[in-house]
Scaffold this active site. Structure first.
Site, short mmCIF file in Angstrom:
data_model
loop_
_atom_site.label_atom_id
_atom_site.label_comp_id
_atom_site.label_asym_id
_atom_site.label_seq_id
_atom_site.Cartn_x
_atom_site.Cartn_y
_atom_site.Cartn_z
N SER A 77 8.60 -13.43 -11.40
CA SER A 77 7.22 -13.86 -11.16
C SER A 77 7.05 -14.84 -9.99
O SER A 77 5.93 -15.06 -9.55
CB SER A 77 6.66 -14.53 -12.41
OG SER A 77 5.91 -13.60 -13.13
N LYS A 80 5.15 -13.67 -7.14
CA LYS A 80 3.68 -13.68 -7.11
C LYS A 80 3.15 -14.74 -6.14
O LYS A 80 2.07 -14.60 -5.59
CB LYS A 80 3.13 -13.94 -8.52
CG LYS A 80 3.43 -12.79 -9.50
CD LYS A 80 3.14 -13.19 -10.94
CE LYS A 80 3.51 -12.04 -11.89
NZ LYS A 80 3.46 -12.44 -13.30
N TYR A 204 5.11 -3.81 -7.06
CA TYR A 204 5.21 -5.00 -7.91
C TYR A 204 6.60 -5.13 -8.54
O TYR A 204 7.21 -6.20 -8.52
CB TYR A 204 4.10 -4.94 -8.98
CG TYR A 204 4.22 -6.05 -9.99
CD1 TYR A 204 3.90 -7.36 -9.67
CD2 TYR A 204 4.69 -5.78 -11.28
CE1 TYR A 204 4.05 -8.38 -10.60
CE2 TYR A 204 4.83 -6.79 -12.21
CZ TYR A 204 4.51 -8.09 -11.87
OH TYR A 204 4.66 -9.10 -12.78
N TYR A 256 3.36 -20.52 -16.70
CA TYR A 256 2.82 -19.74 -17.83
C TYR A 256 1.88 -20.62 -18.65
O TYR A 256 1.21 -21.49 -18.09
CB TYR A 256 3.96 -19.17 -18.69
CG TYR A 256 4.94 -18.33 -17.88
CD1 TYR A 256 4.52 -17.18 -17.22
CD2 TYR A 256 6.28 -18.69 -17.79
CE1 TYR A 256 5.41 -16.41 -16.49
CE2 TYR A 256 7.18 -17.92 -17.07
CZ TYR A 256 6.73 -16.79 -16.41
OH TYR A 256 7.61 -16.03 -15.69
N VAL A 274 10.76 -14.98 -15.32
CA VAL A 274 11.48 -14.72 -16.57
C VAL A 274 12.99 -14.54 -16.41
O VAL A 274 13.71 -14.50 -17.41
CB VAL A 274 10.92 -13.49 -17.34
CG1 VAL A 274 9.57 -13.78 -17.94
CG2 VAL A 274 10.91 -12.26 -16.47
N1 GLU Z 1 8.57 -8.44 -13.62
C1 GLU Z 1 8.13 -9.24 -14.72
C2 GLU Z 1 6.94 -8.62 -15.41
O1 GLU Z 1 5.99 -8.28 -14.81
C3 GLU Z 1 7.81 -10.60 -14.20
C4 GLU Z 1 7.49 -11.52 -15.30
C5 GLU Z 1 7.70 -12.94 -15.00
O2 GLU Z 1 8.67 -13.34 -14.37
O3 GLU Z 1 6.83 -13.71 -15.45
O4 GLU Z 1 6.93 -8.46 -16.59
#
Ligand code: GLU
Length: 331
Positions: A77, A80, A204, A256, A274
């Site tokens: 994530s 992002k 993604y 989060y 994650v």
């Molecule tokens: N590739 C993971 C997903 O979309 C990223 C989640 C994350 O790191 O928060 O579920």
């Protein structure tokens, strides 16, 4: 572990700082036992839950690192942050923020619930999956390769080499992607997705599968700490306005549904993933106090054992300790 208040005034030399950080990493490494590695993407479950590493980068090449610093891991994530900045650079900030909001959700990053609960249906922010998929769909290009190219280029500019995409992680995530597909279909139906769904998902999953080290994350943090400029060359890598908005989003939505607690108890913008990575940004402090990295620093942490919200459990504790010892809070 060294307890009590340290007089940093007499301890600013690199050797001393290194000894403190080594001590703290050894202490918080025990906290890795309290968490669990992510397993909803099956390959992530293969990570060693006891790993903990940190890199801290400041001005003039100042670098302190400790623990498992050579382990590579996928950015997940934290990508992002990069895709949001690239989309803003390509499309303009208003274009992006007209389509993705900037509000924390208080829900899990892959929650579907809120999508239907707001009149506009606009995804809440670029760091929950609905917002991140929308942002990825806005990236220029028709294929995932075209969309990913500027992300990799920006990362290369920041970290000094072109990062690799871990194909095994990409495959593992793609094979178990029902929830992200559900979010994607919802975004198609509500008209928020600007590219083909399959291309968006592939892009993604690949952006999440970019391999990094704690040093790479610390470099990203350092550039953001300096409002988008490389503090040593003064080169603008990210436009200042975009860097600032990104930091605001990291502070409010980056950890989060523990973002409020992190902002309260640690007090610096951060984004976790994650796989157990965290990038944290400590901007220069205006107060003229004898603390390390007073001119700002970027911090990269890796500890794959996670707490219940999805953040590195030992990484969060380590960051909290360092932020309080070195007075890093922006408040
Ligand atoms: N590739 C993971 C997903 O979309 C990223 C989640 C994350 O790191 O928060 O579920």
């Amino acid at each position: 572990m060294v307890q009590g208040t340290v007089n940093w005034n007499t301890q600013l030399d690199k050797k001393w700082l290194q000894e403190y950080v080594d001590d703290w990493v050894a202490f918080y490494q025990k906290a890795t036992e309290e968490g669990e590695v992510a397993s909803y993407i099956p390959i992530l479950a293969e990570a060693n839950p006891n790993h903990l590493g940190i890199a801290i980068h400041g001005k003039n090449g100042m670098r302190i690192c400790s623990g498992d610093v050579n382990t590579t891991f996928t950015i997940q994530s934290i990508s992002k942050v990069i895709s949001f900045m690239v989309a803003c650079m390509e499309r303009g900030v208003s274009y992006v923020l007209d389509r993705v909001d900037v509000e924390p959700t208080g829900e899990a990053f892959n929650s579907i619930m809120h999508l239907e609960m707001k009149s506009l249906n606009k995804p809440f922010n670029p760091f929950v999956n609905a917002g991140a998929l929308t942002v990825t769909s806005m990236l220029e290009g028709k294929t995932s390769k075209e969309k990913l190219a500027p992300l990799l280029k920006l990362l290369e500019k920041i970290i000094g080499y072109r990062p690799k995409i871990n194909q095994a992680v990409f495959k593992s995530e793609n094979d178990t992607s029902a929830r992200n597909r559900a979010i994607g279909y919802y975004l198609v139906e509500t008209g928020f997705l600007e590219s083909d769904l399959e291309v968006t998902l592939e892009t993604y999953f690949k952006q999440c599968s970019i391999e990094v080290t704690v040093d790479d994350l610390a470099r990203i943090g350092l550039i953001l700490a300096n409002d988008g400029e490389d503090p040593d060359s003064d080169e603008e890598i990210i436009p200042r306005q975009i860097a600032r908005i990104t930091k605001a989003l990291m502070l409010t939505c980056g950890m989060y549904d523990a973002s409020g607690k992190f902002a309260t108890y640690v007090g610096i913008p951060a984004k976790s993933g994650v796989s157990g990575g965290i990038v944290a940004v400590a901007p220069p402090r205006v107060r003229n106090a004898p603390f390390p990295f007073i001119e700002g620093c970027g911090i990269g942490v890796f500890g794959p054992a996670l707490e219940s919200r999805g953040n590195s459990i030992a990484g969060m504790k380590l960051l909290k300790h360092i932020a309080s010892q070195w007075d890093l809070s922006i408040f």
